[in-house]
Design an enzyme around this catalytic site. Structure first.
Site, mmCIF file in Angstrom:
data_model
loop_
_atom_site.group_PDB
_atom_site.id
_atom_site.type_symbol
_atom_site.label_atom_id
_atom_site.label_comp_id
_atom_site.label_asym_id
_atom_site.label_seq_id
_atom_site.Cartn_x
_atom_site.Cartn_y
_atom_site.Cartn_z
ATOM 1 C CD GLU A 96 30.075 1.746 38.257
ATOM 2 O OE1 GLU A 96 30.734 2.609 37.691
ATOM 3 O OE2 GLU A 96 29.209 1.071 37.662
ATOM 4 C CG ASP A 125 27.058 -1.322 29.829
ATOM 5 O OD1 ASP A 125 26.016 -1.667 29.232
ATOM 6 O OD2 ASP A 125 27.838 -0.457 29.385
ATOM 7 C CE LYS A 267 29.550 8.289 30.748
ATOM 8 N NZ LYS A 267 30.309 9.252 31.565
ATOM 9 C CG ASP A 291 29.688 8.909 35.129
ATOM 10 O OD1 ASP A 291 29.070 8.748 34.066
ATOM 11 O OD2 ASP A 291 30.884 9.238 35.190
ATOM 12 C CG ASP A 433 34.284 12.424 28.758
ATOM 13 O OD1 ASP A 433 35.264 12.035 28.100
ATOM 14 O OD2 ASP A 433 34.306 12.527 29.995
HETATM 15 O O1 LIG Z 1 31.294 -0.319 29.771
HETATM 16 C C1 LIG Z 1 31.035 0.620 30.501
HETATM 17 C C2 LIG Z 1 32.013 1.293 31.276
HETATM 18 C C3 LIG Z 1 31.638 2.336 32.099
HETATM 19 N N1 LIG Z 1 30.329 2.701 32.178
HETATM 20 C C4 LIG Z 1 29.928 3.816 33.087
HETATM 21 O O2 LIG Z 1 30.632 4.976 32.757
HETATM 22 C C5 LIG Z 1 30.776 5.800 33.896
HETATM 23 C C6 LIG Z 1 32.198 6.327 34.026
HETATM 24 O O3 LIG Z 1 33.083 5.276 34.234
HETATM 25 P P1 LIG Z 1 34.129 5.250 35.434
HETATM 26 O O4 LIG Z 1 34.738 3.907 35.435
HETATM 27 O O5 LIG Z 1 33.505 5.778 36.678
HETATM 28 O O6 LIG Z 1 35.229 6.232 34.895
HETATM 29 P P2 LIG Z 1 35.788 7.586 35.495
HETATM 30 O O7 LIG Z 1 37.233 7.617 35.219
HETATM 31 O O8 LIG Z 1 35.356 7.865 36.863
HETATM 32 O O9 LIG Z 1 35.021 8.575 34.511
HETATM 33 C C7 LIG Z 1 35.431 9.849 34.168
HETATM 34 O O10 LIG Z 1 36.016 9.821 32.873
HETATM 35 C C8 LIG Z 1 35.158 9.340 31.838
HETATM 36 C C9 LIG Z 1 35.891 9.497 30.537
HETATM 37 O O11 LIG Z 1 36.991 8.701 30.526
HETATM 38 C C10 LIG Z 1 33.860 10.121 31.799
HETATM 39 O O12 LIG Z 1 32.983 9.538 30.860
HETATM 40 C C11 LIG Z 1 33.217 10.112 33.157
HETATM 41 O O13 LIG Z 1 32.016 10.836 33.158
HETATM 42 C C12 LIG Z 1 34.175 10.699 34.158
HETATM 43 O O14 LIG Z 1 33.591 10.715 35.451
HETATM 44 C C13 LIG Z 1 30.335 4.977 35.101
HETATM 45 O O15 LIG Z 1 29.044 5.396 35.505
HETATM 46 C C14 LIG Z 1 30.273 3.573 34.535
HETATM 47 O O16 LIG Z 1 29.289 2.816 35.144
HETATM 48 C C15 LIG Z 1 29.360 2.061 31.425
HETATM 49 O O17 LIG Z 1 28.177 2.371 31.505
HETATM 50 N N2 LIG Z 1 29.739 1.025 30.615
HETATM 51 MN MN LIG Z 2 33.648 7.587 37.976
#
Ligand SMILES: O=c1ccn([C@@H]2O[C@H](COP(=O)(O)OP(=O)(O)O[C@H]3O[C@H](CO)[C@@H](O)[C@H](O)[C@H]3O)[C@@H](O)[C@H]2O)c(=O)[nH]1
Ligand SMILES: [Mn+2]
Length: 549
Positions: A96, A125, A267, A291, A433
């Protein structure tokens, strides 16, 4: 053709016309699929995938049914709006990029809402010095960017997308051109500094002197094992001002404490920690979470969300407002269906008729009280006056704040407290979520899906098969885990959720089941062909019509 419209003060609800046609279509489809199952049985053909398909089809009925649209009427909002705390999370500077995080923050900070009512929290994180650097630069650039957006009413307010679009969007005239040129130059300078730090892997010595926060990285920081790193980069309550002298919103960088022996809950843990830090500053009655890979594309979105919460007739029932996630930069023809359009363009409008959509993790405005454990009761009637307390009162003690924030972001803080079980985002599930949304719904809250014409958020989705598989595995196992847990919609939800809602949650949490019909469809035709078994009846057979449909 008529549409059913109900209008309350702040939002209007419109149901799709010809609702009976949806039912007719569904029952035709269902009966034909059932007759196919009968045909497969009686003709001893491979049929094993059909029961799953029919189950999923039935469960999908409420969400794939007639859509219900809620449209906000922001012109009718009161002038004095309640505060909102905005929580943005990032986790890994390599995946990111810091420039993207800065861009997302800037788009949010330029919301048309009144900066003195907003506070922003960036949770990192990844504990990355490069991210901290980008956020600190964004804080400075915001002093110029926010008044520029406000003065000329530009869209989108994410500088990268704005400057990449048609030249000078949002205005004309000599004065506009001059300011536009200046702001663009400042933006490019910021981008260059972020890129330079990225290329060398470290922040130049000169820049490191500008913020005490950089000292945390004087020695190497292990993202999985470090103290809380926190700095207030912009002080609200009129302390920090933009170039035109208007108050700036608060902006705080936080990387919560991490220790290898303490579960950090990904998260969900990050958002709960931010929830507590934000409670020390404004304790805003509403919390937006985004996010870092989704920028705000519509500067009105927060005002739209407020139309639902402040509605005098129905607002008090609403626990959260969910905006769609729209994606840019997908592969050609969206090869892996990562745009998840079916959910955001069809199904969530269907769920609006059944107490509202699931919580989708980003682009969501929560009522803090419901997120933090309150059950909905019919006598719950929050007063606007009470909601308006907080920011602007100038009583934040910024020096004490950092020390207090370190306490609430420490690893031990949650021990023996209900965080993650009854408060905040729920722990223990890979799709925190959906799980959290389900818990909020069982506590009696409604949610609202609001899909403004101008997309509220635009983000990034995986673009290769590897990332797609990782994401889908996480989603399908996490969702199934909910179905098999104590929170199975059929046990926890009976009596608390509407039947349509139970079906929707079952449809999503049983998403992994799709692998059965999919696998069969992929394998059976070739196997049948190899063994000379005809899959379809002859064109002269009356059954052919069913297949043709
Ligand atoms: O230890 C962690 C892991 C992830 N994140 C944040 O969580 C968000 C979502 O993570 P990402 O890896 O982008 O996962 P996605 O698969 O894109 O996320 C989708 O699926 C998630 C549920 O699995 C939802 O929470 C997200 O909002 C949704 O966009 C990002 O901003 C990460 O930076 C943290 O802050 N800490
Ligand atoms: Mn994402």
């Amino acid at each position: 053709m008529t549409t059913t419209t109900t209008s309350t003060h702040l939002f209007t609800t419109r149901s799709a016309p010809l609702r009976h046609l949806y039912k007719l279509y569904f029952f035709t489809f269902l009966s034909l699929t059932l007759s196919l199952l009968y045909y497969r049985f009686t003709h001893h053909l491979p049929y094993s995938h059909h029961p799953y398909l029919i189950l999923l089809l039935i469960l999908s009925e409420p969400s794939a049914g007639p859509p219900t649209f809620h449209s906000p009427n922001p012109d009718r909002l009161p002038e004095d709006l309640p505060c909102v705390d905005v929580l943005v999370c990032t986790a890994d500077a390599a995946r990111e990029p810091p420039a993207m995080v800065a861009n997302t923050l800037l788009s949010l900070m330029a919301y048309d809402y009144g900066p003195e009512r907003l506070a922003f929290y960036l949770s990192d994180d990844g504990a990355s010095e490069l991210t901290f650097h980008a956020v600190a630069l964004a804080a400075e650039f915001a002093r110029r960017w926010v008044p520029f957006c406000r003065r000329f009413g530009v869209e989108p307010r994410a500088p990268k997308a704005y400057f990449a679009a048609e030249e000078g969007g949002g205005g004309e005239g000599v004065e506009f051109r001059r300011v536009w040129g200046e702001v663009k130059k400042l933006y490019e300078d910021m981008q260059e500094q972020i890129a330079y730090a990225g290329s060398t892997g470290t922040v130049p010595e000169e820049t490191r002197k500008t913020h005490k926060g950089f000292r945390e990285w004087d020695s190497k920081v292990d993202p999985r094992d470090h103290d809380t790193i926190l700095e207030v980069l912009l002080k609200g309550s009129g302390k920090d001002r933009d170039v035109e002298g208007n108050p700036m919103p608060t902006l705080i960088y936080v990387s919560r404490e991490k220790r290898p022996e303490h579960p950090h809950h990904y998260k969900a843990g990050a958002l709960n920690a931010m929830n507590r830090v934000s409670a020390l500053v404004n304790n805003a009655p509403f919390v937006l979470n985004v996010d870092c890979d989704m920028y705000a594309n519509n500067s009105q979105a927060l005002r739209h969300a407020m139309c639902f919460f402040l509605d005098p007739e129905q607002g008090h029932r609403i626990g959260y407002v969910q905006f769609p996630q729209s994606f840019g930069g997908l592969t050609k023809n969206d090869l892996y269906a990562n745009g998840v359009k079916r959910i955001y363009e069809i199904e969530f409008f269907g769920t609006n008729a059944f107490n509202g959509p699931m919580y989708a993790g980003t682009g969501t405005v929560h009522r803090r009280e419901s997120l933090n454990g309150r059950k909905f009761t019919p006598d719950y009637r929050p007063r606007l006056e009470d909601m308006k307390q907080g920011m602007g009162s100038g009583n934040v003690n910024w020096d004490e704040l950092e020390a207090k924030a370190k306490v609430v972001t420490s690893c031990n803080y949650e021990m023996g407290k209900p965080w993650g079980k009854e408060m905040g985002l729920m722990y223990g599930c890979a799709v925190e979520d959906v799980f959290t949304g389900l818990v909020l719904h069982t506590r009696g809250w409604r949610s609202v899906y609001c899909g403004p014409e101008r997309e509220a958020y635009l983000g990034m989705a995986p673009t290769n098969v590897n990332d797609t598989l990782v994401q889908h595995k996480r989603w399908s196992t996490g969702l199934l885990q909910i179905f098999l847990s104590d929170y199975c919609p059929w046990t926890r939800g009976l009596g608390k959720l509407k039947m349509g809602q139970i079906m929707c949650y079952s449809f999503y949490t049983l998403w992994a089941l799709w692998c059965m019909p999919m696998l069969c469809y992929a394998l059976l035709p070739s196997l049948a062909l190899a063994h000379g078994i005809p899959l379809f009846p002859k064109a002269s057979d009356p059954w052919f019509a069913v297949f043709a449909f």
